[in-house]
Design a protein around this motif. Sequence first.
Motif, PDB file in Angstrom:
ATOM      1  N   ALA A 106      40.355  35.217  39.350  1.00  0.00           N
ATOM      2  CA  ALA A 106      41.300  35.652  38.319  1.00  0.00           C
ATOM      3  C   ALA A 106      42.678  35.914  38.920  1.00  0.00           C
ATOM      4  O   ALA A 106      43.700  35.458  38.391  1.00  0.00           O
ATOM      5  N   ARG A 107      42.709  36.649  40.024  1.00  0.00           N
ATOM      6  CA  ARG A 107      43.986  36.954  40.676  1.00  0.00           C
ATOM      7  C   ARG A 107      44.673  35.677  41.140  1.00  0.00           C
ATOM      8  O   ARG A 107      45.872  35.491  40.931  1.00  0.00           O
ATOM      9  N   ASP A 108      43.907  34.755  41.734  1.00  0.00           N
ATOM     10  CA  ASP A 108      44.496  33.515  42.236  1.00  0.00           C
ATOM     11  C   ASP A 108      45.043  32.648  41.108  1.00  0.00           C
ATOM     12  O   ASP A 108      46.120  32.067  41.233  1.00  0.00           O
ATOM     13  N   TRP A 109      44.302  32.537  39.998  1.00  0.00           N
ATOM     14  CA  TRP A 109      44.819  31.767  38.854  1.00  0.00           C
ATOM     15  C   TRP A 109      46.093  32.417  38.320  1.00  0.00           C
ATOM     16  O   TRP A 109      47.068  31.741  38.026  1.00  0.00           O
ATOM     17  N   GLY A 110      46.078  33.739  38.207  1.00  0.00           N
ATOM     18  CA  GLY A 110      47.273  34.428  37.736  1.00  0.00           C
ATOM     19  C   GLY A 110      48.469  34.164  38.633  1.00  0.00           C
ATOM     20  O   GLY A 110      49.559  33.826  38.163  1.00  0.00           O
ATOM     21  N   ARG A 111      48.276  34.289  39.934  1.00  0.00           N
ATOM     22  CA  ARG A 111      49.372  34.035  40.882  1.00  0.00           C
ATOM     23  C   ARG A 111      49.848  32.590  40.788  1.00  0.00           C
ATOM     24  O   ARG A 111      51.055  32.328  40.792  1.00  0.00           O
ATOM     25  N   HIS A 112      48.899  31.646  40.736  1.00  0.00           N
ATOM     26  CA  HIS A 112      49.254  30.225  40.689  1.00  0.00           C
ATOM     27  C   HIS A 112      50.119  29.904  39.466  1.00  0.00           C
ATOM     28  O   HIS A 112      51.021  29.074  39.546  1.00  0.00           O
ATOM     29  N   PHE A 113      49.845  30.576  38.354  1.00  0.00           N
ATOM     30  CA  PHE A 113      50.589  30.307  37.126  1.00  0.00           C
ATOM     31  C   PHE A 113      51.697  31.327  36.874  1.00  0.00           C
ATOM     32  O   PHE A 113      52.217  31.440  35.762  1.00  0.00           O
ATOM     33  N   GLY A 114      52.077  32.060  37.918  1.00  0.00           N
ATOM     34  CA  GLY A 114      53.244  32.932  37.856  1.00  0.00           C
ATOM     35  C   GLY A 114      53.080  34.193  37.038  1.00  0.00           C
ATOM     36  O   GLY A 114      54.065  34.780  36.591  1.00  0.00           O
ATOM     37  N   GLN A 115      51.848  34.665  36.868  1.00  0.00           N
ATOM     38  CA  GLN A 115      51.613  35.860  36.073  1.00  0.00           C
ATOM     39  C   GLN A 115      51.789  37.119  36.920  1.00  0.00           C
ATOM     40  O   GLN A 115      51.421  37.149  38.083  1.00  0.00           O
ATOM     41  N   LEU A 116      52.327  38.153  36.312  1.00  0.00           N
ATOM     42  CA  LEU A 116      52.486  39.423  37.017  1.00  0.00           C
ATOM     43  C   LEU A 116      51.162  40.146  37.163  1.00  0.00           C
ATOM     44  O   LEU A 116      50.964  40.900  38.116  1.00  0.00           O
ATOM     45  N   ALA A 117      50.248  39.936  36.204  1.00  0.00           N
ATOM     46  CA  ALA A 117      48.948  40.605  36.250  1.00  0.00           C
ATOM     47  C   ALA A 117      47.944  39.838  35.406  1.00  0.00           C
ATOM     48  O   ALA A 117      48.326  39.044  34.536  1.00  0.00           O
ATOM     49  N   VAL A 118      46.670  40.079  35.675  1.00  0.00           N
ATOM     50  CA  VAL A 118      45.564  39.533  34.884  1.00  0.00           C
ATOM     51  C   VAL A 118      44.596  40.680  34.617  1.00  0.00           C
ATOM     52  O   VAL A 118      44.676  41.735  35.246  1.00  0.00           O
ATOM     53  N   LEU A 119      43.670  40.456  33.701  1.00  0.00           N
ATOM     54  CA  LEU A 119      42.606  41.427  33.446  1.00  0.00           C
ATOM     55  C   LEU A 119      41.330  40.930  34.087  1.00  0.00           C
ATOM     56  O   LEU A 119      41.018  39.740  34.014  1.00  0.00           O
ATOM     57  N   TYR A 120      40.597  41.845  34.696  1.00  0.00           N
ATOM     58  CA  TYR A 120      39.298  41.518  35.265  1.00  0.00           C
ATOM     59  C   TYR A 120      38.356  42.664  34.922  1.00  0.00           C
ATOM     60  O   TYR A 120      38.759  43.830  34.943  1.00  0.00           O
ATOM     61  N   GLY A 121      37.118  42.320  34.610  1.00  0.00           N
ATOM     62  CA  GLY A 121      36.186  43.378  34.281  1.00  0.00           C
ATOM     63  C   GLY A 121      34.753  43.051  34.630  1.00  0.00           C
ATOM     64  O   GLY A 121      34.391  41.893  34.856  1.00  0.00           O
ATOM     65  N   VAL A 122      33.974  44.112  34.671  1.00  0.00           N
ATOM     66  CA  VAL A 122      32.521  44.025  34.791  1.00  0.00           C
ATOM     67  C   VAL A 122      31.992  44.959  33.718  1.00  0.00           C
ATOM     68  O   VAL A 122      32.191  46.184  33.810  1.00  0.00           O
ATOM     69  N   GLY A 123      31.372  44.383  32.689  1.00  0.00           N
ATOM     70  CA  GLY A 123      30.941  45.195  31.568  1.00  0.00           C
ATOM     71  C   GLY A 123      32.131  45.881  30.924  1.00  0.00           C
ATOM     72  O   GLY A 123      33.168  45.269  30.704  1.00  0.00           O
ATOM     73  N   ARG A 124      31.987  47.181  30.653  1.00  0.00           N
ATOM     74  CA  ARG A 124      33.055  47.950  30.001  1.00  0.00           C
ATOM     75  C   ARG A 124      34.180  48.341  30.948  1.00  0.00           C
ATOM     76  O   ARG A 124      35.233  48.799  30.511  1.00  0.00           O
ATOM     77  N   ARG A 125      33.939  48.223  32.253  1.00  0.00           N
ATOM     78  CA  ARG A 125      34.972  48.554  33.231  1.00  0.00           C
ATOM     79  C   ARG A 125      35.980  47.424  33.257  1.00  0.00           C
ATOM     80  O   ARG A 125      35.613  46.257  33.379  1.00  0.00           O
ATOM     81  N   ALA A 126      37.254  47.761  33.150  1.00  0.00           N
ATOM     82  CA  ALA A 126      38.310  46.752  33.125  1.00  0.00           C
ATOM     83  C   ALA A 126      39.392  47.149  34.117  1.00  0.00           C
ATOM     84  O   ALA A 126      39.657  48.334  34.309  1.00  0.00           O
ATOM     85  N   ALA A 127      39.996  46.159  34.729  1.00  0.00           N
ATOM     86  CA  ALA A 127      41.067  46.428  35.685  1.00  0.00           C
ATOM     87  C   ALA A 127      42.261  45.548  35.378  1.00  0.00           C
ATOM     88  O   ALA A 127      42.115  44.377  35.033  1.00  0.00           O
ATOM     89  N   LEU A 128      43.422  46.146  35.499  1.00  0.00           N
ATOM     90  CA  LEU A 128      44.674  45.402  35.451  1.00  0.00           C
ATOM     91  C   LEU A 128      44.972  45.058  36.902  1.00  0.00           C
ATOM     92  O   LEU A 128      45.190  45.944  37.741  1.00  0.00           O
ATOM     93  N   VAL A 129      44.910  43.770  37.228  1.00  0.00           N
ATOM     94  CA  VAL A 129      45.048  43.295  38.598  1.00  0.00           C
ATOM     95  C   VAL A 129      46.441  42.692  38.756  1.00  0.00           C
ATOM     96  O   VAL A 129      46.738  41.635  38.196  1.00  0.00           O
ATOM     97  N   TRP A 130      47.284  43.377  39.498  1.00  0.00           N
ATOM     98  CA  TRP A 130      48.667  42.941  39.687  1.00  0.00           C
ATOM     99  C   TRP A 130      48.732  41.842  40.742  1.00  0.00           C
ATOM    100  O   TRP A 130      47.962  41.839  41.702  1.00  0.00           O
ATOM    101  N   ALA A 131      49.675  40.933  40.586  1.00  0.00           N
ATOM    102  CA  ALA A 131      49.831  39.810  41.511  1.00  0.00           C
ATOM    103  C   ALA A 131      50.044  40.303  42.943  1.00  0.00           C
ATOM    104  O   ALA A 131      49.596  39.666  43.897  1.00  0.00           O
ATOM    105  N   GLY A 132      50.706  41.437  43.101  1.00  0.00           N
ATOM    106  CA  GLY A 132      50.960  41.989  44.431  1.00  0.00           C
ATOM    107  C   GLY A 132      49.738  42.609  45.087  1.00  0.00           C
ATOM    108  O   GLY A 132      49.806  43.026  46.231  1.00  0.00           O
ATOM    109  N   GLY A 133      48.627  42.694  44.367  1.00  0.00           N
ATOM    110  CA  GLY A 133      47.395  43.187  44.953  1.00  0.00           C
ATOM    111  C   GLY A 133      46.881  44.506  44.400  1.00  0.00           C
ATOM    112  O   GLY A 133      45.716  44.836  44.564  1.00  0.00           O
ATOM    113  N   ARG A 134      47.738  45.284  43.755  1.00  0.00           N
ATOM    114  CA  ARG A 134      47.288  46.571  43.215  1.00  0.00           C
ATOM    115  C   ARG A 134      46.295  46.350  42.076  1.00  0.00           C
ATOM    116  O   ARG A 134      46.475  45.456  41.249  1.00  0.00           O
ATOM    117  N   VAL A 135      45.245  47.174  42.048  1.00  0.00           N
ATOM    118  CA  VAL A 135      44.230  47.105  40.999  1.00  0.00           C
ATOM    119  C   VAL A 135      44.197  48.459  40.299  1.00  0.00           C
ATOM    120  O   VAL A 135      43.941  49.482  40.928  1.00  0.00           O
TER     121      VAL A 135
END
Length: 153
Positions: A106-135
């Motif tokens: 998810a992070r790599d696709w976001g970075r490749h397409f110039g996104q500042l952040a993507v969403l990633y989750g496992v079940g109900r847990r969700a994370a805003l994953v920033w291109a710079g690495g912060r989760v």
Amino acid sequence: MGLSSQELALRPAFLTTAYGPVGQRIRLIERPVALPLPAWLEGRWAIVTAWNPQGQATSPALNREAQLRLLEAVRAAGLSPLAALNGAGEWAEDSLLIPGATLAQARDWGRHFGQLAVLYGVGRRAALVWAGGRVERHWAGLEKLADGSLSTG
């Protein structure tokens, strides 16, 4: 890891937007709620878009072309994405809900397409994953509709 000034400026929009398939969209919330959630929240999932790189408005034609390339990249990884939508109004962006994606994908696709952040989750847990690495860790909660009801599909 801190956020860039651009990420800090757009962070409120990321935190208040709705994500996911129309009729089954979620928002990021601080505490879990004991409500049924869409079935797509089972297992690992990611939501990624190729629209409006770096948070800059881009022409519909260029956005559609980039989104098609993202779709091809996800399918080439052996995953079966579903159509989704981030945001609303003039900032409504086609996106992909990608069941089974890893955080790194998810992070790599976001970075490749110039996104500042993507969403990633496992079940109900969700994370805003920033291109710079912060989760930033959050929970998934149903989108509240204009009539006050919850988005349930």
